[in-house]
Design an enzyme around this catalytic site. Structure first.
Site, PDB file in Angstrom:
ATOM      1  N   HIS B 108       0.795  -1.214  -0.226  1.00 21.73           N
ATOM      2  CA  HIS B 108      -0.002   0.020  -0.220  1.00 21.73           C
ATOM      3  C   HIS B 108       0.898   1.169   0.009  1.00 21.73           C
ATOM      4  CE1 HIS B 108      -2.258  -3.317   1.540  1.00 21.73           C
ATOM      5  NE2 HIS B 108      -3.439  -2.768   1.323  1.00 21.73           N
ATOM      6  N   GLY B 197      -3.801  -3.509  11.167  1.00 19.33           N
ATOM      7  CA  GLY B 197      -4.216  -3.885  10.111  1.00 19.33           C
ATOM      8  C   GLY B 197      -5.559  -4.054   9.859  1.00 19.33           C
ATOM      9  N   HIS B 345      -3.919   3.155  -3.358  1.00 19.21           N
ATOM     10  CA  HIS B 345      -4.189   2.673  -2.108  1.00 19.21           C
ATOM     11  C   HIS B 345      -3.486   1.297  -1.992  1.00 19.21           C
ATOM     12  CE1 HIS B 345      -5.973   1.153   1.551  1.00 19.21           C
ATOM     13  NE2 HIS B 345      -6.325   0.151   1.153  1.00 19.21           N
ATOM     14  N   SER B 466     -22.224  -7.931  37.631  1.00 20.50           N
ATOM     15  CA  SER B 466     -22.713  -9.361  37.353  1.00 20.50           C
ATOM     16  C   SER B 466     -21.433 -10.039  37.094  1.00 20.50           C
ATOM     17  CB  SER B 466     -23.466  -9.218  35.854  1.00 20.50           C
ATOM     18  OG  SER B 466     -24.722  -8.505  36.062  1.00 20.50           O
ATOM     19  N   GLU B 493     -17.780  -3.523  24.475  1.00 23.14           N
ATOM     20  CA  GLU B 493     -16.706  -4.812  24.442  1.00 23.14           C
ATOM     21  C   GLU B 493     -15.506  -4.558  23.384  1.00 23.14           C
ATOM     22  OE1 GLU B 493     -19.949  -4.915  23.791  1.00 23.14           O
ATOM     23  OE2 GLU B 493     -21.009  -5.679  25.649  1.00 23.14           O
ATOM     24  N   HIS B 544     -21.249 -16.145  32.761  1.00 21.88           N
ATOM     25  CA  HIS B 544     -22.573 -16.266  32.323  1.00 21.88           C
ATOM     26  C   HIS B 544     -22.413 -17.227  31.002  1.00 21.88           C
ATOM     27  CE1 HIS B 544     -23.593 -13.092  34.900  1.00 21.88           C
ATOM     28  NE2 HIS B 544     -24.942 -13.342  34.917  1.00 21.88           N
ATOM     29  N   HIS B 556     -28.746 -14.426  25.056  1.00 21.02           N
ATOM     30  CA  HIS B 556     -27.381 -14.557  25.769  1.00 21.02           C
ATOM     31  C   HIS B 556     -26.773 -15.562  26.381  1.00 21.02           C
ATOM     32  CE1 HIS B 556     -29.234 -10.445  25.964  1.00 21.02           C
ATOM     33  NE2 HIS B 556     -28.501  -9.968  27.160  1.00 21.02           N
ATOM     34  N   ARG B 603     -22.723 -18.365  35.955  1.00 24.50           N
ATOM     35  CA  ARG B 603     -23.517 -17.435  36.785  1.00 24.50           C
ATOM     36  C   ARG B 603     -24.108 -18.315  38.141  1.00 24.50           C
ATOM     37  NH1 ARG B 603     -29.905 -16.383  36.236  1.00 24.50           N
ATOM     38  NH2 ARG B 603     -29.895 -14.414  37.446  1.00 24.50           N
TER      39      ARG B 603
END
Lengths: 746, 746
Positions: B108, B197, B345, B466, B493, B544, B556, B603
């Site tokens: 690139h 990357g 690019h 939790s 996350e 959990h 979940h 849990r």
């Protein structure tokens, strides 16, 4: 005749999905939807986003009890509905949520208690839907992106008269086999559009739903027939706002100018870990303005009904931008001791606090009780909904008469019935056809399907020229060209997947595809899982599917991805080896209308192999060549995708040495699993334990196919940056390795 | 003595990592870093973000050729370096990139050609580093988030005198075994801080690096000793900006007020699919202002050296906010026919265009040539870097004398040497210890480790209560309390994982952990993969971990997640069954300092089992009970995590019926794989094919353990919303099922 034809259309969908109660065709009067009786603009202005946004109005118990205090704040009244009844309806919603969570001793009462006012206004005053046909095509869509607050939606569906959520369903909230699971699931509860819970997915789904409307409206509406015309509403919370996926989707919604997307941001300042001040202090309103949204702030979401109404009116008036209505609410509104705290977010209030809340809100009723006047007020939605659908059916009948070709296409999109003979469009190949990368062969299929499937649309996350995903006969879907079908997602894989889920779930005949490098499924895995769970037929076009991409190196080379999707329920993982298999893979992907498919496609050229076929591909694993007899080869060589060629070469060599060798293409494990035991035995006879597999990816899971006496050739470490041929050789993905292994095991 | 001790400290790190050339201790003069010779503030102001940001200045070929035209725009000159030499150095960087990509015929060139000016200014004028010790603790960190442009970084490392990138390394760009792979990889190239990357990861890593500095500075600096004091610089492109992960990380950076994080946004308006107008029209500057960043716009990034310098100076003056410098550049600057287009690019320019670019920029040299005056100019960085480190070593020696305790902690963080006896802090349990969820047992371990490991810090994505991740003796890391160690990531996350990668790679002794529900590893999988690839010891605390979470339902409930990580290279997937195994899992996670670990935790409450141990856990699979003799049980029952208890119960029943039953805990497949063949045979003897496994997750892969004659009990569909016990029963994850299977196979 046209009329009955279009009635048949919607009824056909209805009968597939929900038991009908009463005939929608019997009510045909032009009832005015209540959304037309909104008060005139109240002077509410789009508020500049500043950090003072963060101030909130906390309810006093007195304010909760005295409607007169609220009335003074609400300067306007709705003509048809007096505010006391609205209040009662809102409290009905709150207590249905409180009671269901209490009975289950599990769930999230806080959001429904805070969002009940906007929920009431949406379902009772604004939205156009037919409770007895949740699948009526032209309905407004509603998405609860903050899916944990699902009791809000269940309460609303119950009041509105949806059959899926009766009193007994509310009472079995979160129980085995109920229609009211712990998060909204479209496949469980007709009336729920998409599956939410994992935060941020819902707002992205909503972008997909609104995109679908904009696209279909642009394609099918005529100056004299606005046959596609609905809004998409979504409620999202602080959690959704923090997730990157919502930023990706919101950026695209602003770019595309989705004017009929109206998002309510439940700004309650509380997330599980406490006050959002501990992790979320950005200026959300200013961010959305930067994304090209119209932003409105409703300061009193708890009791400011007219503010909410005026905001919706303002949002509808802005047709070239999506609107975010930031609605400041109090989580757990009405609970004297738990409101405005995280303790009301995800747990039952407890008997004592439920009682205190009943006292506080002046609610004398038994659990799950819907007062008669509230019931009676909501009861109009059944005839009104039937009338809305009937009116639309009449409109569609006229449309069909005037524009039969467009109507046929639209009908296919609405019903999901594939046009007769569509499969004939798929290309076929012979061993003499030129060698080509499966990504290029994929593009031939995409372009062939685009011609015959009216609901086919899609694009790439800024890799169209690498993924080979452009449909050459169409332009780009853009703000000013929404009738086009090439979608440009930018570098936003996660948002792309979730937007495609929204498209797929908008109408049974919309078939979205989306593309990136296979390794970047990691960025969108949560959306792919929702495709699988929510039975969305999204086609994931994933190119550069191995070390065969070469120099870009290990960050770009998938290793574990095939295994990781083979382990995921309800995903069809397809790795075609050449042209015929690529066509076969697309055929299956289209036919499996409740399953997403992932195509793993090569960057590098591959030969057209002898023995591959569309029919074989449909079986997942099949023999492409065999010089044995009596179903007793000396050895079975099994390959997928770009490595099938290597298995073929190794077989040629071994046969020269006198071995009886079978070559099996294992293009899809899931499809092979579906075959009869007899068929499986005909391909992989139990007695033949001499088996060698080759695949440029993790060997994890291959023991199932090659058995403990066989050998799986693959890659169980990260890749490397070098020309592809060099990496294949260094990693031992070669015909020589297959031959050696075959000799070892046979 | 103190001095030699601190010298030993940095040399110890150095000697572990890179061969040293010359002694850094021989140069001790107080050279002034060139960053101190910046021009005074030029009047450049932070520009309000508007849509007019989108205008850009395109270079004319004439402007490229005539330094005098540029000089008129650059109103100030740098005292020590004349602009002609800067220009020459910048062009050297451009041509090293052009030549390397051309030789590899892959790569690139566009970004390095556009970003060479900011790259030059950073590495030649601003950054403090020691080329001969890339691991010097107090160095400024640089991250190329747009990792595809890695030739920019390789060229800069080469000019600066890093040993990893010599001329021959540039010439073997993207070749097998080279130090210059296709994207920057910290484990290949000393001087590269993190692996980038996959877009958006780098900016999030940079947030982690800047967080580390802010935290360590707050903890260890004294009024008389600023022992921790460096900047973190990052270059990111349009692609990074579109990715949701960058929004997550940027929102946190603003929230935390990371004043020493300075990001350069290479605003070149081009992505792979063409002009960013097709998918990216948001106002990035306004968005970052909404996130609490200071935003500056450098309109001429191609030749506006003084603008860039002034922007950096302004950024440094803003100490309470991170700064984004939007630098408008031309991708492929200097290429007369390809600049400002996507064709530059990601492909080599081609011989003809290389020649045209040489003509255009007036570059008469051979490929890979560094002109003598440029070489000579850059050569000062070796002695200057040595002096910087020596100065810091002196400072540290004084610090150590005055603050021996703090110095010991900091030293442990700098070197990664664990304090003696740390393992003794781990809790142990007996079968009489109370039953508990492994998420709670995990918290006991986190709190125990927090006391003994100075570099231990972490937190949750808004699920601390939790995931049970709070360290009770510490407060929250916040803008005004950066010395604390509980991190509050919000519902982000993906950003969380990548920020932790940055923390782990900041210093060998920083050990970050981060937490969410196991199912939401799907949101952060791309970051986890980078942990694995880049050898970052991040501990992923994932609670959990099965249908055992109950009512929240299938969105979940992880099913395929254990399998999906077992397939990923260099990840330690741990699923402890009780207290001893949880402690054992943490012990291994700390000791494996080049491997991320994922803890799958329950849990629900689990009993403390007889036979489990920290030592056994370290082997991955081990016998916890056995009533057979001679290594010949009738049947082997294999369980993990919460299902080990079920295997134990089934064994009890089977033994009552007279069977010889072995129970094996299979807490980590990867650890078991590392054991000797002899050990493996002692646990799973080849002769015993009667094997039953039980795990509340996908059976995918279990054939490897139970063999073709065994039986794997698991879940190969999505979960359900109901109380946990009910789901276990309905899904057949029961002792009865194990007993039945055991009888069937034995």
């Amino acid at each position: 005749m046209a009329s009955s034809s279009s009635l048949t259309l919607s009824q056909a969908i209805l009968s597939r999905s929900v038991p009908r109660h009463g005939s929608s065709s019997s009510t045909n009067s032009q009832l005015t939807p209540s959304s037309l009786s909104l008060p005139t603009f109240s002077g509410l202005k789009s508020t500049p986003a500043t950090s003072s946004f963060r101030r909130r109005i906390l309810p006093s118990a007195a304010a909760c009890r005295s409607p007169s205090i609220r009335a003074s704040a609400a300067v306007e009244t709705l003509e048809k509905t007096d505010n006391a009844l609205v209040e009662k309806s809102v409290n009905t919603i709150r207590f249905l949520a409180i009671d269901a969570v209490e009975k289950a001793n599990s769930g999230h009462p806080g959001l429904p208690m805070g969002c009940a006012p906007m929920g009431h206004i949406l379902y009772d005053e604004i939205m156009r839907y037919n409770p007895k046909n949740p699948y009526w095509f032209n309905r407004d869509r509603f998405v609860l992106s903050a899916g944990h607050g699902c009791m809000l939606q269940y309460a609303l569906l119950h009041l509105a008269g949806y059959d899926a959520v009766r009193e007994e369903d509310l009472k079995s909230f979160r129980q085995w086999g109920s229609k009211t699971p712990g998060h909204p699931e479209n496949f469980e509860t007709p009336g729920v559009e998409v599956t939410t819970g994992p935060l941020g997915q819902g707002i992205a789904n909503a972008v997909g739903l609104a995109l679908s409307e904009k696209h279909l409206a642009a394609r099918f509406n005529k100056p004299d027939a606005e046959i596609v015309d609905h809004y998409t509403y979504v409620i999202l919370g602080d959690g959704c706002q923090m997730e990157g996926i919502s930023q990706e989707a919101a950026s695209l919604a602003g770019h595309w100018g989705l004017g009929k997307l109206i998002a309510f941001y439940d700004d309650n300042h509380i997330s599980i870990d406490g006050d959002t001040e501990i992790a979320f202090t950005e200026d959300v309103g200013a961010r959305f303005e930067a994304l090209g949204w119209h932003v409105i702030w409703v300061k009193n979401g708890n009791t400011g009904y007219d503010e909410i109404r005026a905001a919706i009116k303002e949002a509808k008036a802005v047709t070239d931008k999506p609107t975010m209505i930031k609605v400041t609410t109090t989580i757990g509104f009405g609970s004297p001791n738990k409101a405005n705290s995280y303790s009301v977010h995800g747990s039952a209030l407890g008997a004592k606090e439920v009682e205190a809340t009943r006292q506080n809100l002046g609610w004398p009723y038994e659990p799950f009780h819907v007062p008669e006047d509230v019931k009676s007020h909501w009861s109009r939605h059944i005839p009104e909904g039937a009338a809305l659908e009937a009116g639309w059916n009449t409109k569609f009948a006229e449309y069909e008469k005037k524009y039969p070709e467009e109507a046929a296409d639209l009908k296919s999109i609405i019903t999901g019935e594939l046009p007769a003979g569509w499969e004939k469009a798929l290309p076929t190949y012979t061993p003499e056809s030129p060698a080509d990368a499966t990504r290029n062969l994929s593009q031939q299929n995409l372009n062939a399907l685009a011609k015959v499937l009216p609901g086919f649309l899609g694009g790439s996350a800024d890799l169209a020229s690498s993924n080979m995903t452009l449909m050459k006969m169409f332009g780009d879907f853009q703000k000013s060209t929404p009738e086009e079908r090439n979608l440009r997602f930018g570098v936003r894989e996660h948002g792309m997947g979730a937007i495609c889920n929204g498209i797929a779930l908008h109408s049974p005949g919309l078939i979205p595809y989306c593309a990136t490098f296979f390794v970047f499924t990691d960025y969108m895995r949560a959306a792919i899982r929702i495709s699988a769970l929510s039975e969305s037929r999204v086609i994931y076009v994933m190119t550069h599917d191995s070390i065969g991409l070469g120099e870009d190196g290990p960050t770009h080379q998938p290793i574990e991805h095939l295994a990781s999707f083979r382990a995921m329920p309800n995903v069809l993982m397809l790795r075609p080896a050449d042209g015929n298999e690529t066509a076969g893979a697309y055929r299956v992907a289209i036919l499996k209308n409740k399953t997403p498919s992932i195509m793993a496609l090569s960057r590098q050229k591959l030969p057209q192999l002898s023995g591959t076929s569309i029919e074989g591909t449909a079986k997942g694993g099949y023999i492409i060549s065999d010089n044995s007899s009596g179903n007793k080869p000396d050895v079975i060589l099994i390959g997928t995708g770009s490595e099938l060629e290597i298995a073929v070469k190794a077989a040629d060599e071994l046969r020269k040495e006198g071995k009886a060798v079978r070559v099996v293409s294992f293009v899809s494990w899931e499809l092979f699993d579906e075959q009869s035991a007899e068929y499986k035995e005909s391909v992989l006879p139990a007695a033949v334990t001499a088996r060698v597999s080759i695949e440029a990816g993790s060997t994890f899971g291959w023991e199932k196919i090659v058995g403990s006496k066989g050998k799986a050739i693959g890659i169980d470490k990260f890749g490397a940056s070098a020309p592809a041929g060099k990496i294949y050789k260094e990693f031992g993905i070669t015909a020589e390795a297959v031959i050696a292994a075959a000799k070892q095991v046979s």
